[in-house]
Scaffold this motif. Structure first.
Motif, PDB file in Angstrom:
ATOM      1  N   UNK A 124       0.827  -1.214   0.000  1.00  9.56           N
ATOM      2  CA  UNK A 124       0.000   0.000   0.000  1.00  9.56           C
ATOM      3  C   UNK A 124       0.857   1.258   0.000  1.00  9.56           C
ATOM      4  N   UNK A 125       1.956   1.237   0.756  1.00 12.21           N
ATOM      5  CA  UNK A 125       2.835   2.425   0.787  1.00 12.21           C
ATOM      6  C   UNK A 125       3.600   2.583  -0.510  1.00 12.21           C
ATOM      7  N   UNK A 126       3.948   1.476  -1.129  1.00 12.79           N
ATOM      8  CA  UNK A 126       4.671   1.582  -2.395  1.00 12.79           C
ATOM      9  C   UNK A 126       3.779   2.170  -3.478  1.00 12.79           C
ATOM     10  N   UNK A 127       2.525   1.686  -3.586  1.00  9.40           N
ATOM     11  CA  UNK A 127       1.647   2.212  -4.636  1.00  9.40           C
ATOM     12  C   UNK A 127       1.238   3.648  -4.326  1.00  9.40           C
ATOM     13  N   UNK A 128       1.160   4.006  -3.033  1.00  9.52           N
ATOM     14  CA  UNK A 128       0.894   5.397  -2.650  1.00  9.52           C
ATOM     15  C   UNK A 128       2.043   6.295  -3.098  1.00  9.52           C
ATOM     16  N   UNK A 129       3.267   5.835  -2.877  1.00 18.54           N
ATOM     17  CA  UNK A 129       4.435   6.607  -3.296  1.00 18.54           C
ATOM     18  C   UNK A 129       4.474   6.756  -4.815  1.00 18.54           C
ATOM     19  N   UNK A 130       4.119   5.699  -5.541  1.00 17.89           N
ATOM     20  CA  UNK A 130       4.062   5.787  -7.004  1.00 17.89           C
ATOM     21  C   UNK A 130       3.032   6.829  -7.443  1.00 17.89           C
ATOM     22  N   UNK A 131       1.883   6.855  -6.759  1.00 12.97           N
ATOM     23  CA  UNK A 131       0.853   7.845  -7.081  1.00 12.97           C
ATOM     24  C   UNK A 131       1.351   9.260  -6.792  1.00 12.97           C
ATOM     25  N   UNK A 132       2.102   9.435  -5.713  1.00 11.72           N
ATOM     26  CA  UNK A 132       2.668  10.751  -5.374  1.00 11.72           C
ATOM     27  C   UNK A 132       3.529  11.288  -6.506  1.00 11.72           C
ATOM     28  N   UNK A 133       4.241  10.397  -7.167  1.00  9.03           N
ATOM     29  CA  UNK A 133       5.178  10.804  -8.214  1.00  9.03           C
ATOM     30  C   UNK A 133       4.565  10.719  -9.606  1.00  9.03           C
ATOM     31  N   UNK A 134       3.244  10.528  -9.668  1.00  9.10           N
ATOM     32  CA  UNK A 134       2.566  10.484 -10.952  1.00  9.10           C
ATOM     33  C   UNK A 134       2.756   9.195 -11.713  1.00  9.10           C
ATOM     34  N   UNK A 135       3.184   8.115 -11.028  1.00 13.31           N
ATOM     35  CA  UNK A 135       3.426   6.838 -11.681  1.00 13.31           C
ATOM     36  C   UNK A 135       2.291   5.841 -11.439  1.00 13.31           C
ATOM     37  N   UNK A 136       1.254   6.270 -10.718  1.00 17.75           N
ATOM     38  CA  UNK A 136       0.062   5.468 -10.452  1.00 17.75           C
ATOM     39  C   UNK A 136      -1.127   6.422 -10.419  1.00 17.75           C
ATOM     40  N   UNK A 137      -2.359   5.905 -10.525  1.00 19.75           N
ATOM     41  CA  UNK A 137      -3.536   6.792 -10.523  1.00 19.75           C
ATOM     42  C   UNK A 137      -3.548   7.748  -9.332  1.00 19.75           C
ATOM     43  N   UNK A 138      -3.832   9.018  -9.599  1.00 18.37           N
ATOM     44  CA  UNK A 138      -3.803  10.042  -8.548  1.00 18.37           C
ATOM     45  C   UNK A 138      -4.877   9.811  -7.489  1.00 18.37           C
ATOM     46  N   UNK A 139      -5.927   9.056  -7.845  1.00 19.78           N
ATOM     47  CA  UNK A 139      -6.972   8.782  -6.878  1.00 19.78           C
ATOM     48  C   UNK A 139      -6.483   8.003  -5.672  1.00 19.78           C
ATOM     49  N   UNK A 140      -5.344   7.322  -5.801  1.00 18.49           N
ATOM     50  CA  UNK A 140      -4.792   6.554  -4.690  1.00 18.49           C
ATOM     51  C   UNK A 140      -4.152   7.435  -3.626  1.00 18.49           C
ATOM     52  N   UNK A 141      -4.083   8.745  -3.882  1.00 21.86           N
ATOM     53  CA  UNK A 141      -3.454   9.655  -2.927  1.00 21.86           C
ATOM     54  C   UNK A 141      -4.381  10.060  -1.778  1.00 21.86           C
ATOM     55  N   UNK A 142      -5.642   9.649  -1.838  1.00 24.36           N
ATOM     56  CA  UNK A 142      -6.598  10.014  -0.792  1.00 24.36           C
ATOM     57  C   UNK A 142      -6.117   9.477   0.553  1.00 24.36           C
ATOM     58  N   UNK A 143      -5.977  10.400   1.537  1.00 27.74           N
ATOM     59  CA  UNK A 143      -5.493  10.045   2.875  1.00 27.74           C
ATOM     60  C   UNK A 143      -6.596  10.304   3.888  1.00 27.74           C
ATOM     61  N   UNK A 144      -6.792   9.373   4.824  1.00 31.21           N
ATOM     62  CA  UNK A 144      -7.850   9.511   5.821  1.00 31.21           C
ATOM     63  C   UNK A 144      -7.480  10.546   6.878  1.00 31.21           C
ATOM     64  N   UNK A 145      -8.420  10.816   7.781  1.00 30.24           N
ATOM     65  CA  UNK A 145      -8.150  11.756   8.865  1.00 30.24           C
ATOM     66  C   UNK A 145      -7.010  11.303   9.756  1.00 30.24           C
ATOM     67  N   UNK A 146      -6.804   9.989   9.815  1.00 27.99           N
ATOM     68  CA  UNK A 146      -5.691   9.452  10.596  1.00 27.99           C
ATOM     69  C   UNK A 146      -4.419   9.334   9.787  1.00 27.99           C
ATOM     70  N   UNK A 147      -4.382   9.985   8.621  1.00 24.21           N
ATOM     71  CA  UNK A 147      -3.218  10.016   7.735  1.00 24.21           C
ATOM     72  C   UNK A 147      -2.822   8.623   7.255  1.00 24.21           C
ATOM     73  N   UNK A 148      -3.836   7.832   6.917  1.00 25.94           N
ATOM     74  CA  UNK A 148      -3.633   6.492   6.348  1.00 25.94           C
ATOM     75  C   UNK A 148      -4.071   6.522   4.886  1.00 25.94           C
TER      76      UNK A 148
END
Length: 461
Positions: free
Chosen positions: A312-336
């Motif tokens: 989950x953290x790897x695909x989140x990092x890929x999304x941060x850098x534009x290498x995965x769908x940006x929709x995966x960047x959604x972070x919860x109130x608990x920063x998850x």
């Protein structure tokens, strides 16, 4: 490639919920899995007592990789760890390729762990079907990972503590048996190490075959550097975790193998049966099989939890850098990164279903496609460290809190060792299909990365 290299350190939007104790135990327990407790028997079968040397060689390579990764992660903590390092060192194509391959590897291996744990649980409670246990484990750990990162940390802390305790007790009991201190035991001395064909019954070729059998058991160390990005002080946390982990892990692995082949003749090992169970049964520990079943069960759940977190953290990092769908960047109130967790568990669940339905066909192809990906990951870690170390020394030398030993010589030694493992796999009829399938998967991802790079260049032009 980027027009200008990205900054060495970037702010992470995730929670800093992991403590030093979480990372230390994650580093210790991350590679102590079913591969050690059960799979080590295959290595003993091909190397005899020489399996000790096989583990020393494979463990030394893993230590070098971990030291390099620790150096970069302490200087440049990021949730994408080596994927981010590869991008900074070699360009977007490298970060994209290693990130997606690692994610793919984790979500496929996750199926093996979930299925293995379900088989053990089904044996204990036959009324619940195997698929029911798989569903329960996946739902439970998905919920834990969605709630807060500290939940992942707490589960891994106690899972790792149990595994480490089990190995320490095993070492103590086995040593007492070697010296004849336990009731109804006689000192064995070096009899089993030098008998039955000697210490190297199959020569050095047996030792090398043993390396192939055990080297992938060291996969999993990488997760601690991914997790470090979610601690209060990532740079110091990863440095401490790496320092405390590498030597102790080598001690646990090599120490375990040494006492196993000292207590029992290597010819007594039976395929499919854990050497640990055989030793415990030999020295008269009641219920040895069930005790080890519990330890293996915990090891499998620990690996499942860690792989779900790491993917989950790897695909989140890929999304941060534009290498995965940006929709995966959604972070919860608990920063998850909840969408990243759900995306990873969804593919993981699909892998589990394939494993349950077609274990010897469709899923076997998937497993072969990721079987040797770890070598590609390790190779890019080494190349990235070669490229980034001079840059860190030039731009931010104060961030080198953990340094690779004898740079750059040992980095080159590690790269040569990885190349040697690849050659050995090519010459081994059993390992060759796994390497070729993994090479195919790697080539496919590299091709996609190349196409993306060409499009990006055309867009800039």
């Amino acid at each position: 490639m980027h027009d200008a290299p990205p900054p060495l350190v970037e702010k992470e939007p995730l929670s800093a919920g992991l403590k030093q104790r979480h990372l230390t135990m994650l580093g210790l327990g991350g590679v102590i899995g079913a591969g050690l407790f059960v799979g080590s028997g295959a290595g003993i079968a091909v190397a005899g007592p020489g399996i000790v040397l096989s583990y020393l060689i494979a463990g030394a390579l893993a230590m070098l990789i971990m030291r390099m990764l620790g150096e970069m992660s302490a200087a440049m903590p990021a949730s994408g760890a080596f994927s981010v390092h590869a991008e900074r060192a070699l360009g977007r194509w490298a970060g994209f390729s290693v990130g997606w391959l690692y994610w793919f590897m984790l979500v496929v291996v996750l199926a093996v762990e979930a299925t293995g744990a379900a088989q053990i649980a089904h044996g204990w409670v036959p009324a619940v079907p195997q698929w029911g246990w798989v569903l329960a484990f996946m739902v439970f750990f998905t919920g834990a990972n969605l709630a807060a990162v500290k939940n992942f940390g707490e589960f891994e802390f106690w899972f790792a503590a149990l595994k480490v305790t089990a190995i320490v007790l095993f070492l103590v009991l086995s040593l007492l048996a070697v010296f004849g201190v336990l009731p109804d035991t006689e000192p064995v001395g070096l009899t089993n190490l030098t008998g039955q064909g000697g210490f190297l019954p199959h020569g050095w070729s047996g030792v090398i075959s043993g390396v192939l059998a055990v080297v992938f058991a060291f996969g999993g160390l990488e997760v601690v550097t991914i997790a470090a990005a979610e601690s209060d002080d990532p740079a110091r946390a990863v440095g401490r975790a790496v320092r405390s982990a590498v030597w102790r892990i080598l001690f646990f692995y090599v120490g375990s193998m040494l006492v196993i082949v000292a207590v029992l003749p290597w010819t007594a090992m039976r395929p499919g049966k854990s050497p640990y169970v055989m030793v415990l049964e030999h020295i008269g520990v009641p219920g040895a099989g069930q005790i080890m079943n519990i330890v293996v069960f915990v090891a499998l759940l620990s690996a499942l939890n860690a792989n779900l977190y790491g993917s989950s953290r790897m695909v989140f990092s890929l999304a941060e850098r534009g290498e995965a769908p940006r929709g995966l960047l959604k972070v919860s109130g608990g920063e998850v990164p909840r969408r990243a967790v759900l995306a990873s568990v969804a593919f993981g669940f699909a892998s589990v279903l394939l494993n349950l339905k077609w274990p010897d066909s469709v899923f076997l192809y998937l497993l072969n496609a990721v079987g040797a990906v770890l070598l590609f990951v390790w190779g890019l870690i080494a190349v990235s460290q070669l490229r980034l170390r001079p840059r860190i020394e030039r731009e931010a030398p104060e961030r080198l809190m953990l340094r690779m030993w004898a740079f750059p010589y040992l980095t080159w030694v590690a790269l040569l060792a990885i190349g040697a493992v690849v050659v050995l796999m090519l010459t081994d009829a059993t390992a060759r299909p796994q390497l070729l399938w993994s090479a195919g998967a790697t080539a496919l991802v590299l091709a996609v990365a190349g196409v993306r790079e060409l499009r990006a260049r055309r867009a800039r032009d």
